[in-house]
Design a protein around this motif. Structure first.
Motif, PDB file in Angstrom:
ATOM      1  N   LEU A 182       2.425 -12.009  -2.163  1.00  0.00           N
ATOM      2  CA  LEU A 182       2.387 -10.973  -2.763  1.00  0.00           C
ATOM      3  C   LEU A 182       2.067  -9.839  -1.316  1.00  0.00           C
ATOM      4  CD1 LEU A 182      -0.254 -11.531  -4.846  1.00  0.00           C
ATOM      5  CD2 LEU A 182       1.030 -10.820  -5.403  1.00  0.00           C
ATOM      6  N   PRO A 183       2.881  -9.141  -1.616  1.00  0.00           N
ATOM      7  CA  PRO A 183       1.933  -7.573  -0.656  1.00  0.00           C
ATOM      8  C   PRO A 183       1.426  -7.719   0.391  1.00  0.00           C
ATOM      9  CG  PRO A 183       3.078  -6.264  -2.301  1.00  0.00           C
ATOM     10  CD  PRO A 183       2.351  -7.269  -2.929  1.00  0.00           C
ATOM     11  N   SER A 184       0.927  -7.435   1.689  1.00  0.00           N
ATOM     12  CA  SER A 184      -0.092  -8.258   2.257  1.00  0.00           C
ATOM     13  C   SER A 184      -1.563  -7.261   1.803  1.00  0.00           C
ATOM     14  CB  SER A 184       0.578  -7.645   3.814  1.00  0.00           C
ATOM     15  OG  SER A 184      -0.127  -6.288   3.702  1.00  0.00           O
ATOM     16  N   ALA A 185      -2.544  -7.545   2.278  1.00  0.00           N
ATOM     17  CA  ALA A 185      -3.807  -7.066   1.453  1.00  0.00           C
ATOM     18  C   ALA A 185      -3.889  -6.104   2.179  1.00  0.00           C
ATOM     19  CB  ALA A 185      -5.013  -7.646   2.222  1.00  0.00           C
ATOM     20  N   GLY A 186      -3.993  -4.832   1.520  1.00  0.00           N
ATOM     21  CA  GLY A 186      -4.750  -3.363   1.431  1.00  0.00           C
ATOM     22  C   GLY A 186      -2.675  -3.195   2.071  1.00  0.00           C
ATOM     23  N   ALA A 187      -2.109  -3.090   1.673  1.00  0.00           N
ATOM     24  CA  ALA A 187      -0.241  -2.351   1.262  1.00  0.00           C
ATOM     25  C   ALA A 187      -0.714  -1.029   0.697  1.00  0.00           C
ATOM     26  CB  ALA A 187       0.762  -3.315   0.476  1.00  0.00           C
ATOM     27  N   THR A 188      -0.319   0.068   1.826  1.00  0.00           N
ATOM     28  CA  THR A 188      -0.249   1.328   0.932  1.00  0.00           C
ATOM     29  C   THR A 188       1.121   1.320   0.059  1.00  0.00           C
ATOM     30  OG1 THR A 188       0.506   2.792   2.875  1.00  0.00           O
ATOM     31  CG2 THR A 188      -1.819   1.962   2.388  1.00  0.00           C
TER      32      THR A 188
END
Length: 452
Positions: free
Chosen positions: A127-133
């Motif tokens: 998954l994309p990193s936590a907090g990805a914008t």
């Protein structure tokens, strides 16, 4: 080996991937049989059982009722198009895991099934990193997620950062729901002709007709605006937004419910500061519903009955609204002092075969919404718009029409000639130039918010 192409396969599958079996001939789904997804150790993590009457129920987007209970949507777990079978799992899979799939004989009629030895294996991506914008969606499986909802689901609740969900070209057959706990999202497609979110959601699948007999604690709409009539009608849109500060851009949302199939929104917004730009909204009845504050620009909306409606403040400019049949462009339901719907520099067109005088700018139910506001400024319209223009229901001596705010200014034919408004219904009025100038500002209509 099975006589079908199986996907996904190998590494890099989305956690929200659909499962597909592609045959070289048209196929049909059987009456019974199971498709199972197993972890690498053999443990079953997902099952689609055709004989289970609850197989077509799932949570979407963490939607909760007005009572705080998790809502269960009706959906189509198995879709068949010609020789392609698409299976939509009720939940996302875990990331960075190995899985294999088995399918019972008869799940697809005449097909012998898929066994563990047949080797339908895949591994999910990280998954994309936590907090990805920035989150990327691709129906073909080449990005972070395969579905729009998959991207929404990983956004942290109550976050305070802008998040862009970039949606690649393709058709996304899904219901999308943005809960009120996930504001500040931008959904950006690759173009209105290239990115299409489509589903046949409607009143019979997820509205009042479908929810009769359901526990009200699980199905009553959140953020209710109209106490009596907003009980279950929030679940039937293709794209539903209950969050604030959401933008939708450069894509098409299509409710594929056929004409006569009931109320079927393409987009429903019940939040503050919702912006829709360069978007096509396609349905027949109730195409666009707004209950908060919304700005629509440079877009296209089509339908026939009440295809722009709601209780909120709405500003629409530089947009084409096409009537697909006899009916009403709007049905607005305002309080006496609440902002209504204002249309500036729009075009009211019609599909082939829609007769002259068969469409109306708006209809208003006087018994409940006698203070409703609808304003058209510098609007070009074809001859299918009736000379009377406006319709009010429940007209008799019991209802006061003096509170209605139905107004026009600068209306023309499609080729720019001024319209004769002398035949308009007496409940409506004409603005002068100063009044029209005031309404041309979205900030005046939308309580100080200027989305331009």
């Amino acid at each position: 080996m099975p006589d079908a192409h199986l996907s996904p396969a190998g590494a890099g599958a989305c956690v929200d991937t659909p499962l597909r079996l592609r045959f070289d001939r048209p196929v049909e789904i059987g009456q019974r049989g199971r498709l199972r997804v197993h972890r690498g150790d053999g443990a079953v993590v997902e099952t689609i059982d055709l004989a289970d009457p609850e197989v077509g129920r799932r949570p979407i987007g963490g939607a909760r009722s007005d009572y705080g209970e998790l809502h269960q949507w009706h959906y189509h777990p198995v879709l068949v198009t010609g020789g392609e079978v698409t299976v939509v799992l009720p939940d996302a899979l875990d990331p960075d895991e190995d899985f294999f799939v088995t399918v019972d004989a008869g799940f697809v009629r005449g097909h012998g099934g898929v066994t563990a030895e047949d080797g339908w294996h895949f591994r999910t991506r990280t998954l994309p990193s936590a907090g990805a914008t920035r989150l990327e969606v691709d129906a073909a499986g080449g990005k972070d997620f395969c579905t729009v909802q998959g991207a929404v689901d990983v956004v942290p609740e109550h976050h305070d950062r802008e998040v862009l969900i970039a949606i690649a070209a393709g058709t996304y057959e899904e219901i999308v729901y943005v809960p009120q706990t996930k504001p500040h999202l931008t959904f950006r497609g690759a173009g209105r002709r290239r990115t299409v979110i489509s589903y046949a959601n409607n009143d019979l699948l997820n509205g009042d007709a479908a929810m009769r007999g359901e526990p009200i604690e699980m199905s009553c709409c959140p953020k209710r605006v109209i106490e009596r009539s907003d009980r279950f009608n929030c679940w039937r849109a293709v794209f539903g937004i209950d969050a604030d500060d959401v933008r939708v851009e450069n894509l098409t949302i299509r409710n594929s419910t056929p004409a006569g199939g009931g109320q079927a929104e393409a987009l429903r917004g019940n939040g503050e500061r919702i912006t829709v730009r360069n978007v096509s909204l396609l349905s027949h009845q109730d195409t666009l519903r707004l209950q908060g504050r919304c700005y629509v620009a440079d877009s296209y909306i089509e339908g026939d009955v009440d295809f722009v409606w709601g209780t909120g403040g709405l500003f629409v400019e530089r947009t084409e609204l096409k009537a697909l049949g006899r009916g009403y462009y709007t049905q607005i339901r305002n309080t006496d002092d609440g902002p209504g719907a204002v249309f500036v520099d729009v075009r009211l067109t019609r599909a082939t075969g829609v007769p002259d005088g068969s469409s109306y700018l708006s209809r208003v139910e006087l018994s409940r919404f006698g203070g409703s506001q609808v304003v058209f400024i510098d609007t070009a319209m074809d001859a299918h718009v009736a000379a009377t223009g406006w319709v009010t229901t429940d007209v008799n001596d019991a209802w006061d029409t003096s509170r209605l705010r139905l107004q026009e200014y600068g209306s023309t034919t499609l080729d720019g000639h001024p319209l004769d408004l002398s035949g308009r219904a007496p409940v409506a009025g004409e603005l002068d130039a100063d009044g029209a100038a005031w309404f041309r500002s979205p900030a005046h209509v939308l309580g100080g918010w200027d989305p331009r």
